[in-house]
Design an enzyme around this catalytic site. Structure first.
Site, PDB file in Angstrom:
ATOM      1  N   GLY A  33     -21.766  31.735  40.893  1.00  0.00           N
ATOM      2  CA  GLY A  33     -22.837  30.730  40.913  1.00  0.00           C
ATOM      3  C   GLY A  33     -23.084  30.178  42.308  1.00  0.00           C
ATOM      4  O   GLY A  33     -22.586  30.705  43.317  1.00  0.00           O
ATOM      5  N   PHE A  34     -23.852  29.127  42.343  1.00  0.00           N
ATOM      6  CA  PHE A  34     -24.299  28.509  43.599  1.00  0.00           C
ATOM      7  C   PHE A  34     -23.122  28.060  44.465  1.00  0.00           C
ATOM      8  O   PHE A  34     -22.858  28.601  45.556  1.00  0.00           O
ATOM      9  CB  PHE A  34     -25.251  27.357  43.212  1.00  0.00           C
ATOM     10  N   ILE A  35     -22.362  27.087  43.993  1.00  0.00           N
ATOM     11  CA  ILE A  35     -21.281  26.532  44.820  1.00  0.00           C
ATOM     12  C   ILE A  35     -20.131  27.538  44.943  1.00  0.00           C
ATOM     13  O   ILE A  35     -19.566  27.745  46.014  1.00  0.00           O
ATOM     14  CB  ILE A  35     -20.793  25.182  44.240  1.00  0.00           C
ATOM     15  N   LYS A  85     -17.568  16.369  31.579  1.00  0.00           N
ATOM     16  CA  LYS A  85     -16.863  16.320  32.864  1.00  0.00           C
ATOM     17  C   LYS A  85     -15.785  15.235  32.835  1.00  0.00           C
ATOM     18  O   LYS A  85     -14.676  15.413  33.334  1.00  0.00           O
ATOM     19  CB  LYS A  85     -17.855  16.072  34.006  1.00  0.00           C
ATOM     20  N   TYR A 103     -23.273  16.492  29.117  1.00  0.00           N
ATOM     21  CA  TYR A 103     -22.735  17.134  30.328  1.00  0.00           C
ATOM     22  C   TYR A 103     -21.758  16.200  31.039  1.00  0.00           C
ATOM     23  O   TYR A 103     -20.607  16.577  31.320  1.00  0.00           O
ATOM     24  CB  TYR A 103     -23.889  17.543  31.260  1.00  0.00           C
TER      25      TYR A 103
HETATM   26  N1  NAD Z   1     -25.001  21.690  41.698  1.00  0.00           N
HETATM   27  C1  NAD Z   1     -24.704  20.383  41.661  1.00  0.00           C
HETATM   28  O1  NAD Z   1     -25.463  19.531  42.144  1.00  0.00           O
HETATM   29  C2  NAD Z   1     -23.410  19.912  41.022  1.00  0.00           C
HETATM   30  C3  NAD Z   1     -23.113  18.534  41.069  1.00  0.00           C
HETATM   31  C4  NAD Z   1     -21.940  18.095  40.467  1.00  0.00           C
HETATM   32  C5  NAD Z   1     -21.070  18.996  39.878  1.00  0.00           C
HETATM   33  N2  NAD Z   1     -21.387  20.315  39.856  1.00  0.00           N
HETATM   34  C6  NAD Z   1     -20.457  21.235  39.201  1.00  0.00           C
HETATM   35  O2  NAD Z   1     -20.162  22.300  40.086  1.00  0.00           O
HETATM   36  C7  NAD Z   1     -19.886  23.479  39.340  1.00  0.00           C
HETATM   37  C8  NAD Z   1     -20.735  24.633  39.855  1.00  0.00           C
HETATM   38  O3  NAD Z   1     -22.106  24.295  39.695  1.00  0.00           O
HETATM   39  P1  NAD Z   1     -23.291  25.145  40.319  1.00  0.00           P
HETATM   40  O4  NAD Z   1     -24.362  24.177  40.665  1.00  0.00           O
HETATM   41  O5  NAD Z   1     -22.752  26.087  41.320  1.00  0.00           O
HETATM   42  O6  NAD Z   1     -23.804  25.910  39.016  1.00  0.00           O
HETATM   43  P2  NAD Z   1     -23.974  27.461  38.684  1.00  0.00           P
HETATM   44  O7  NAD Z   1     -24.589  27.489  37.323  1.00  0.00           O
HETATM   45  O8  NAD Z   1     -24.688  28.150  39.789  1.00  0.00           O
HETATM   46  O9  NAD Z   1     -22.476  27.971  38.625  1.00  0.00           O
HETATM   47  C9  NAD Z   1     -21.695  27.916  37.460  1.00  0.00           C
HETATM   48  C10 NAD Z   1     -21.172  29.309  37.178  1.00  0.00           C
HETATM   49  O10 NAD Z   1     -20.369  29.237  35.996  1.00  0.00           O
HETATM   50  C11 NAD Z   1     -20.608  30.402  35.236  1.00  0.00           C
HETATM   51  N3  NAD Z   1     -20.311  30.139  33.831  1.00  0.00           N
HETATM   52  C12 NAD Z   1     -21.019  29.368  32.963  1.00  0.00           C
HETATM   53  N4  NAD Z   1     -20.464  29.427  31.749  1.00  0.00           N
HETATM   54  C13 NAD Z   1     -19.374  30.237  31.858  1.00  0.00           C
HETATM   55  C14 NAD Z   1     -18.403  30.711  30.931  1.00  0.00           C
HETATM   56  N5  NAD Z   1     -18.444  30.350  29.639  1.00  0.00           N
HETATM   57  N6  NAD Z   1     -17.429  31.532  31.380  1.00  0.00           N
HETATM   58  C15 NAD Z   1     -17.387  31.933  32.681  1.00  0.00           C
HETATM   59  N7  NAD Z   1     -18.297  31.533  33.594  1.00  0.00           N
HETATM   60  C16 NAD Z   1     -19.271  30.691  33.184  1.00  0.00           C
HETATM   61  C17 NAD Z   1     -22.081  30.715  35.449  1.00  0.00           C
HETATM   62  O11 NAD Z   1     -22.403  32.067  35.181  1.00  0.00           O
HETATM   63  C18 NAD Z   1     -22.287  30.319  36.906  1.00  0.00           C
HETATM   64  O12 NAD Z   1     -22.174  31.433  37.764  1.00  0.00           O
HETATM   65  C19 NAD Z   1     -20.139  23.128  37.883  1.00  0.00           C
HETATM   66  O13 NAD Z   1     -18.907  22.788  37.291  1.00  0.00           O
HETATM   67  C20 NAD Z   1     -21.022  21.907  37.962  1.00  0.00           C
HETATM   68  O14 NAD Z   1     -20.890  21.097  36.817  1.00  0.00           O
HETATM   69  C21 NAD Z   1     -22.542  20.806  40.411  1.00  0.00           C
END
Ligand code: NAD
Length: 323
Positions: free
Chosen positions: A11-13, A159, A155
């Site tokens: 994913g993104f992060i 968390k 959500y």
């Molecule tokens: N982007 C933000 O602003 C933000 C802010 C606060 C917290 N977060 C947290 O950071 C983390 C990453 O977020 P992101 O923005 O990179 O999102 P993202 O959706 O790009 O990344 C999440 C990844 O998790 C994978 N995933 C989802 N369900 C799954 C499962 N059942 N089994 C295995 N993999 C699974 C997805 O395929 C995806 O690649 C998340 O936990 C999110 O809650 C993000």
């Protein structure tokens, strides 16, 4: 040599983190567990990890974190030193309509990883949490000790549940845990459902952008590179149980964000307002004194600079054909 298991690494992060970890000499192996969830285009996730696949330090498992047996085999094979748990369903508004899926992935998935991390004596379990735990009730800027009993959506509740569950693994089994509450991440490879990405896409396609409410809601936008640095520092410094805010600590209104986006693009938006969603918080604002004290971490990339970098990336990667 350390082995780092990154869930949600496609994913993104997660993919930004892996790109950085691959450069560390002390990291011998990076194990990415991701099911390429279809919430947004899985082709983007495949593109994110494509450059890593030729690196012999990198191993990808297309696995769902709800599947404990499959995860157990991965832990057995890979014996991770650290776990960075990013995999989640991560859209606040959607979680209101899909609470079952959000709880199953974000809570049961987290429980599976905690159990295996305890069994395999992982050196630090980094749980990626969110500013959503603060809801509308904490006093800004939000300190880690602030009120987190009333997140506004399943959500945020999931968390909070993850943080609390992780505490019990520290308490009963001495599993070191660092919970990082991330504030509004943006930057290269950002999710296409998030503001900035959506705005840039619409502006380039000459379609109206949606502005929620009067654009006065404030968000503490944090550059993904700064978040990656915080995760890497947490791996080094983690001991005991900690909760740390990771945010830019300079909230801006959506109106200001749009002005910065337009400037970076050199194009003006046509704005269509829509009512704010009731599960969307009034503001996010991070008190980061604790992260500075515990990790020595501070954000380095200003929003102005980060948006310029991100807009360039979007133009070069996602919207090459649009002027
Ligand atoms: N982007 C933000 O602003 C933000 C802010 C606060 C917290 N977060 C947290 O950071 C983390 C990453 O977020 P992101 O923005 O990179 O999102 P993202 O959706 O790009 O990344 C999440 C990844 O998790 C994978 N995933 C989802 N369900 C799954 C499962 N059942 N089994 C295995 N993999 C699974 C997805 O395929 C995806 O690649 C998340 O936990 C999110 O809650 C993000």
């Amino acid at each position: 040599m350390q082995t780092v298991l990154v869930t949600g690494g496609a994913g993104f992060i997660g993919s930004n983190l892996i790109e950085s970890l691959l450069k560390h000499r002390s990291v011998g192996r990076i194990v990415c567990v991701d099911n390429l969830d279809p919430f947004y285009n899985p082709a983007f996730k495949k593109e994110n990890i494509k450059p890593f696949l030729k690196n012999e330090k990198f191993k990808f498992y297309k696995t769902d974190i709800r599947n404990r047996a499959a995860l157990a085999k991965i832990f057995e094979n890979e014996k991770p030193t650290f776990v960075v748990h990013l995999a989640a369903k991560a859209n606040t508004r959607l979680s209101v309509n899909e609470p079952d899926e959000y709880q199953a992935v974000n809570i049961v998935g987290t429980l599976n990883l905690l159990e295996l991390s305890k069994d395999h004596k992982v050196k630090n379990f980094i749980f990626i949490s969110s500013s959503s735990v603060y809801g509308n009730s904490a006093v800004a800027p939000f300190a880690e000790s602030g009120f987190t009993d009333q997140p506004l959506a399943p959500y945020g509740a999931s968390k909070k549940a993850g943080e609390v569950l992780a505490y019990t693994y520290f308490h009963n089994f001495k599993l070191p845990v660092t919970c990082l509450r991330l504030f509004n991440a943006y930057g290269e490879r950002q999710r296409p459902d998030l503001v900035i990405y959506k705005w840039v896409e619409n502006i380039l396609k000459e379609q109206p952008i949606e502005m929620s409410g009067a654009g006065k809601r404030a968000r503490d936008f944090t550059y993904v590179g700064d978040i990656v640095r915080a995760i890497e520092l947490a791996m080094k410094h983690g001991k005991g149980y900690e909760i740390l805010n990771i945010g830019n600590s300079k909230p801006v209104s959506l109106i200001t964000l749009l002005a910065l986006t337009e400037k970076a693009l050199g194009k003006k938006a046509v704005v269509k307002t829509r009512p704010s969603h009731h599960a969307s918080v009034e503001s996010t604002s991070a008190d980061i004194r604790k992260a500075k004290k515990v990790l020595g971490w501070e954000p380095e990339v200003s929003l102005e600079e980060g948006i310029v970098r991100f807009v360039k990336w979007l133009r070069d990667n996602r919207f090459k054909d649009l002027i």
